[in-house]
Structures are given as C-alpha cells and as structure tokens.
Design a protein around this motif. Structure first.
Motif, PDB file in Angstrom:
ATOM      1  N   MET A   1       0.840  -1.190   0.000  1.00 44.33           N
ATOM      2  CA  MET A   1       0.000   0.000   0.000  1.00 44.33           C
ATOM      3  C   MET A   1       0.881   1.248   0.000  1.00 44.33           C
ATOM      4  O   MET A   1       1.847   1.327   0.738  1.00 44.33           O
ATOM      5  CB  MET A   1      -0.885  -0.006   1.254  1.00 44.33           C
ATOM      6  CG  MET A   1      -1.710   1.246   1.398  1.00 44.33           C
ATOM      7  SD  MET A   1      -2.815   1.109   2.811  1.00 44.33           S
ATOM      8  CE  MET A   1      -4.109   2.193   2.295  1.00 44.33           C
ATOM      9  N   HIS A   2       0.516   2.203  -0.857  1.00 43.97           N
ATOM     10  CA  HIS A   2       1.270   3.459  -0.912  1.00 43.97           C
ATOM     11  C   HIS A   2       0.388   4.612  -0.440  1.00 43.97           C
ATOM     12  O   HIS A   2      -0.722   4.783  -0.933  1.00 43.97           O
ATOM     13  CB  HIS A   2       1.764   3.713  -2.342  1.00 43.97           C
ATOM     14  CG  HIS A   2       2.600   4.939  -2.445  1.00 43.97           C
ATOM     15  ND1 HIS A   2       3.977   4.915  -2.381  1.00 43.97           N
ATOM     16  CD2 HIS A   2       2.254   6.235  -2.565  1.00 43.97           C
ATOM     17  CE1 HIS A   2       4.444   6.149  -2.461  1.00 43.97           C
ATOM     18  NE2 HIS A   2       3.415   6.986  -2.581  1.00 43.97           N
ATOM     19  N   ILE A   3       0.889   5.370   0.528  1.00 40.88           N
ATOM     20  CA  ILE A   3       0.136   6.516   1.053  1.00 40.88           C
ATOM     21  C   ILE A   3       0.957   7.785   0.848  1.00 40.88           C
ATOM     22  O   ILE A   3       2.105   7.866   1.296  1.00 40.88           O
ATOM     23  CB  ILE A   3      -0.181   6.349   2.558  1.00 40.88           C
ATOM     24  CG1 ILE A   3      -0.924   5.034   2.813  1.00 40.88           C
ATOM     25  CG2 ILE A   3      -0.999   7.542   3.072  1.00 40.88           C
ATOM     26  CD1 ILE A   3      -1.201   4.732   4.278  1.00 40.88           C
ATOM     27  N   ASP A   4       0.383   8.756   0.154  1.00 40.64           N
ATOM     28  CA  ASP A   4       1.004  10.078   0.026  1.00 40.64           C
ATOM     29  C   ASP A   4       0.273  11.029   0.955  1.00 40.64           C
ATOM     30  O   ASP A   4      -0.951  11.180   0.864  1.00 40.64           O
ATOM     31  CB  ASP A   4       0.890  10.591  -1.417  1.00 40.64           C
ATOM     32  CG  ASP A   4       1.856   9.878  -2.351  1.00 40.64           C
ATOM     33  OD1 ASP A   4       3.055   9.813  -2.023  1.00 40.64           O
ATOM     34  OD2 ASP A   4       1.403   9.380  -3.402  1.00 40.64           O
ATOM     35  N   ILE A   5       1.014  11.667   1.845  1.00 38.23           N
ATOM     36  CA  ILE A   5       0.401  12.633   2.773  1.00 38.23           C
ATOM     37  C   ILE A   5       0.846  14.038   2.379  1.00 38.23           C
ATOM     38  O   ILE A   5       2.039  14.350   2.424  1.00 38.23           O
ATOM     39  CB  ILE A   5       0.788  12.341   4.233  1.00 38.23           C
ATOM     40  CG1 ILE A   5       0.476  10.880   4.600  1.00 38.23           C
ATOM     41  CG2 ILE A   5       0.046  13.300   5.177  1.00 38.23           C
ATOM     42  CD1 ILE A   5       0.819  10.500   6.029  1.00 38.23           C
ATOM     43  N   ILE A  67      -2.452  23.208  -4.226  1.00 34.43           N
ATOM     44  CA  ILE A  67      -2.988  21.859  -3.998  1.00 34.43           C
ATOM     45  C   ILE A  67      -3.242  21.159  -5.337  1.00 34.43           C
ATOM     46  O   ILE A  67      -2.911  19.988  -5.510  1.00 34.43           O
ATOM     47  CB  ILE A  67      -4.283  21.918  -3.151  1.00 34.43           C
ATOM     48  CG1 ILE A  67      -3.963  22.493  -1.766  1.00 34.43           C
ATOM     49  CG2 ILE A  67      -4.920  20.540  -3.029  1.00 34.43           C
ATOM     50  CD1 ILE A  67      -5.195  22.787  -0.908  1.00 34.43           C
ATOM     51  N   ALA A  68      -3.783  21.914  -6.298  1.00 35.71           N
ATOM     52  CA  ALA A  68      -4.046  21.341  -7.625  1.00 35.71           C
ATOM     53  C   ALA A  68      -2.738  20.896  -8.280  1.00 35.71           C
ATOM     54  O   ALA A  68      -2.651  19.782  -8.823  1.00 35.71           O
ATOM     55  CB  ALA A  68      -4.762  22.357  -8.510  1.00 35.71           C
ATOM     56  N   ARG A  69      -1.727  21.749  -8.194  1.00 31.66           N
ATOM     57  CA  ARG A  69      -0.426  21.379  -8.801  1.00 31.66           C
ATOM     58  C   ARG A  69       0.138  20.132  -8.156  1.00 31.66           C
ATOM     59  O   ARG A  69       0.671  19.243  -8.832  1.00 31.66           O
ATOM     60  CB  ARG A  69       0.559  22.544  -8.653  1.00 31.66           C
ATOM     61  CG  ARG A  69       0.265  23.617  -9.675  1.00 31.66           C
ATOM     62  CD  ARG A  69       1.118  24.862  -9.624  1.00 31.66           C
ATOM     63  NE  ARG A  69       2.341  24.804  -8.853  1.00 31.66           N
ATOM     64  CZ  ARG A  69       3.122  25.871  -8.665  1.00 31.66           C
ATOM     65  NH1 ARG A  69       2.806  27.040  -9.194  1.00 31.66           N
ATOM     66  NH2 ARG A  69       4.230  25.767  -7.958  1.00 31.66           N
ATOM     67  N   CYS A  70       0.036  20.076  -6.854  1.00 36.77           N
ATOM     68  CA  CYS A  70       0.571  18.937  -6.109  1.00 36.77           C
ATOM     69  C   CYS A  70      -0.183  17.648  -6.463  1.00 36.77           C
ATOM     70  O   CYS A  70       0.424  16.627  -6.817  1.00 36.77           O
ATOM     71  CB  CYS A  70       0.465  19.234  -4.614  1.00 36.77           C
ATOM     72  SG  CYS A  70       1.099  17.939  -3.573  1.00 36.77           S
ATOM     73  N   ILE A  71      -1.501  17.684  -6.377  1.00 38.84           N
ATOM     74  CA  ILE A  71      -2.298  16.472  -6.631  1.00 38.84           C
ATOM     75  C   ILE A  71      -2.156  16.029  -8.089  1.00 38.84           C
ATOM     76  O   ILE A  71      -2.028  14.830  -8.378  1.00 38.84           O
ATOM     77  CB  ILE A  71      -3.776  16.689  -6.245  1.00 38.84           C
ATOM     78  CG1 ILE A  71      -3.910  16.810  -4.723  1.00 38.84           C
ATOM     79  CG2 ILE A  71      -4.656  15.539  -6.766  1.00 38.84           C
ATOM     80  CD1 ILE A  71      -5.333  17.058  -4.218  1.00 38.84           C
ATOM     81  N   GLU A  72      -2.129  16.999  -9.001  1.00 40.98           N
ATOM     82  CA  GLU A  72      -1.998  16.621 -10.419  1.00 40.98           C
ATOM     83  C   GLU A  72      -0.647  15.974 -10.705  1.00 40.98           C
ATOM     84  O   GLU A  72      -0.565  15.018 -11.486  1.00 40.98           O
ATOM     85  CB  GLU A  72      -2.248  17.847 -11.309  1.00 40.98           C
ATOM     86  CG  GLU A  72      -3.753  18.070 -11.485  1.00 40.98           C
ATOM     87  CD  GLU A  72      -4.125  19.460 -11.999  1.00 40.98           C
ATOM     88  OE1 GLU A  72      -3.226  20.309 -12.168  1.00 40.98           O
ATOM     89  OE2 GLU A  72      -5.338  19.679 -12.217  1.00 40.98           O
ATOM     90  N   GLU A  73       0.383  16.457 -10.041  1.00 44.17           N
ATOM     91  CA  GLU A  73       1.692  15.834 -10.208  1.00 44.17           C
ATOM     92  C   GLU A  73       1.661  14.388  -9.686  1.00 44.17           C
ATOM     93  O   GLU A  73       2.146  13.465 -10.355  1.00 44.17           O
ATOM     94  CB  GLU A  73       2.761  16.647  -9.462  1.00 44.17           C
ATOM     95  CG  GLU A  73       4.170  16.151  -9.716  1.00 44.17           C
ATOM     96  CD  GLU A  73       5.205  16.992  -8.961  1.00 44.17           C
ATOM     97  OE1 GLU A  73       5.253  18.215  -9.186  1.00 44.17           O
ATOM     98  OE2 GLU A  73       5.943  16.404  -8.151  1.00 44.17           O
ATOM     99  N   GLY A  76      -0.092  12.001 -11.933  1.00 46.97           N
ATOM    100  CA  GLY A  76       0.692  11.650 -13.120  1.00 46.97           C
ATOM    101  C   GLY A  76       1.535  10.400 -12.899  1.00 46.97           C
ATOM    102  O   GLY A  76       1.962   9.742 -13.845  1.00 46.97           O
ATOM    103  N   LYS A  77       1.781  10.073 -11.627  1.00 41.92           N
ATOM    104  CA  LYS A  77       2.647   8.932 -11.312  1.00 41.92           C
ATOM    105  C   LYS A  77       1.883   7.679 -10.897  1.00 41.92           C
ATOM    106  O   LYS A  77       2.382   6.567 -11.004  1.00 41.92           O
ATOM    107  CB  LYS A  77       3.610   9.312 -10.171  1.00 41.92           C
ATOM    108  CG  LYS A  77       4.667  10.332 -10.606  1.00 41.92           C
ATOM    109  CD  LYS A  77       5.694  10.574  -9.512  1.00 41.92           C
ATOM    110  CE  LYS A  77       5.267  11.699  -8.582  1.00 41.92           C
ATOM    111  NZ  LYS A  77       6.298  12.158  -7.662  1.00 41.92           N
ATOM    112  N   ARG A  78       0.677   7.880 -10.346  1.00 40.79           N
ATOM    113  CA  ARG A  78      -0.080   6.744  -9.794  1.00 40.79           C
ATOM    114  C   ARG A  78      -1.573   6.935 -10.032  1.00 40.79           C
ATOM    115  O   ARG A  78      -2.032   8.042 -10.207  1.00 40.79           O
ATOM    116  CB  ARG A  78       0.090   6.665  -8.262  1.00 40.79           C
ATOM    117  CG  ARG A  78       1.415   6.183  -7.821  1.00 40.79           C
ATOM    118  CD  ARG A  78       1.386   5.864  -6.331  1.00 40.79           C
ATOM    119  NE  ARG A  78       2.633   5.201  -5.995  1.00 40.79           N
ATOM    120  CZ  ARG A  78       3.777   5.822  -5.832  1.00 40.79           C
ATOM    121  NH1 ARG A  78       3.845   7.129  -5.941  1.00 40.79           N
ATOM    122  NH2 ARG A  78       4.868   5.148  -5.564  1.00 40.79           N
ATOM    123  N   THR A  79      -2.273   5.831  -9.970  1.00 39.17           N
ATOM    124  CA  THR A  79      -3.739   5.905  -9.963  1.00 39.17           C
ATOM    125  C   THR A  79      -4.188   5.730  -8.516  1.00 39.17           C
ATOM    126  O   THR A  79      -3.786   4.763  -7.851  1.00 39.17           O
ATOM    127  CB  THR A  79      -4.323   4.778 -10.835  1.00 39.17           C
ATOM    128  OG1 THR A  79      -3.722   4.875 -12.129  1.00 39.17           O
ATOM    129  CG2 THR A  79      -5.826   4.918 -10.978  1.00 39.17           C
TER     130      THR A  79
END
Ligand code: 6GU
Length: 225
Positions: A1-5, A67-73, A76-79
């Motif tokens: 499991m991968h968690i991005d905080i 926040i948009a820039r961060c989440i969109e980046e 781009g790497k994961r679903t």
C-alpha cells in the motif's frame, strides 16, 4: 500500500511513522508512506499557500492552485483509489472505514489548515472526507496519523500475530476483554482463575462474556448494532 500525505508540516508526522507498528509496516515494505510538503508547490517568491477568504472574515483559506499542482503531479505517477481530505466536517472515522482503506493500493491524505481549503478543491479532487471525532484539531496531520495507524496495522503481515488485529476492540462491534500478565497476584489483586486454568475453551468463553458485559455497560450503542 502506498500513502502520500500532503502537508504543510511534515515534521509533525515524522516521529509517529518512525516508531512501533507503522515503522515496522514500512520497514517490511508492506507500506510506503511519503510526506509531500505543500509549501514546495506554493506561489511566488514566498511560496504562498493561503489567502484571505472572499467575502471577508477572520482566518486564511488554503488556496486551490498549490494543492491542484501537487495532486496533479501525484496523479501523473499513480492511480489513486481515494483522495482523502482530513476535516472535522468529514464522515466519522471508524473501524469499518479503516478496514476498507486497508484494501487499497494507493491513497492520498490531504491535511488541511487555517480556516479550511477552497471549496473547489473538494469538488475537483477529493473523493472522501474523514473526521476522527467531534472536536477541532489545529490541522489534519494528527488525524492523518490516526488514520494511517488504524489502517497500516490491518495489512496482513504487519502485526506479528495475524489474528491479533481481528480480536481488536470494535472488530465485531465489541470492546476487547480485560488482559493480564505476570504476576498472578499483585498486592492481593489476583488474576481471574479461569485464565490460569489452561482450559482454552473456558478462557474463550470467559473473554466473550467479559466483552459482552463491557460493551453493554460502556457502549450500548455498539451493542445494538
Ligand atoms: Cl480530520 N481535522 C481537524 N482539523 N480537526 C479534526 C479532524 C480532522 N477530525 C476531528 N477533528
């Protein structure tokens, strides 16, 4: 499991993830947790991440652009299975939600601050909003830590005894029974005889009865479920 905080205070998160069960989950490579400093996505020379609320009033609101820039980046790497915003007006976190989250591959936890986040962040990106209880914390970091602890311990292999997460309080809408260890007699306070009897059937019976009794007294709401 991968968690991005996603957080403005990664330092608040470091210690809890470097100890005990969460540390073990990460070391065993059963979980991967990254802290993303939202400040790095801030605007202008001062990396601004907040602004005054339209319509006036006290406090600052977290802006949508960083926040948009961060989440969109990240997207781009994961679903992602869920993009979760920690907020006191979210849905109340419980064991059932933890169980569900533990089955996911990738999730984002967004920690809020100030007076909240621009409502459009919720509309555009957030798939789930979680509160850990009816009180207000200064930010989402401690709530994110609570969610991660509850979730990571459920991943098979994280706890040494596979069955022990199943016997946690709340797993059957029941509180856990009392537990004891040595000495069997402390200043005249004796451990219940049944636990010393070696009769595992009797022990299980006693534990169930204790669970029922405790749940009825302390949490009749759980009992009714
Ligand atoms: Cl998730 N965030 C904040 N700031 N306060 C809370 C909470 C979350 N849950 C309960 N109180």
């Amino acid at each position: 499991m991968h968690i991005d905080i996603i957080t403005l205070h990664p330092g608040l998160l470091e210690s809890p993830f470097s100890h005990s069960i969460m540390k073990r989950a990460i070391e065993k490579k059963l979980a991967e947790v990254t802290f993303i400093n939202l400040r790095e996505y801030g605007l202008g020379k001062y990396k601004q991440v907040d602004d005054a609320p339209f319509g006036g009033g006290a406090g600052m609101v977290m802006s949508i652009e960083p926040i948009a820039r961060c989440i969109e980046e990240l997207k781009g790497k994961r679903t992602y299975d869920e993009i979760i915003y920690l907020t006191p007006d979210g849905e109340r976190f419980d064991q059932k939600t933890a169980n569900g989250l533990s089955l996911h591959s990738n999730i984002i936890l967004l920690c809020g601050h100030y007076k909240g986040i621009d409502e459009r962040v919720r509309e555009l990106f957030i798939t789930k909003e979680i509160s850990i209880g009816d009180y207000v914390l200064s930010g989402g970091e401690l709530a994110a830590t609570v969610v991660c602890d509850a979730v990571l311990r459920l991943i098979p292999g994280v706890l040494s005894d596979e069955t022990s997460a199943l016997s946690d309080s709340f797993q059957d809408n029941m509180l856990a029974p009392p537990v004891y260890t040595r000495p069997a007699d402390f200043r005249g306070l004796r451990v219940p005889d049944v636990l010393l009897s070696g009769d595992t059937g009797k022990v299980e019976e006693w534990r169930l009865a204790q669970s029922i009794k405790k749940t009825k007294i302390r949490r009749p709401d759980l009992f009714d479920k």
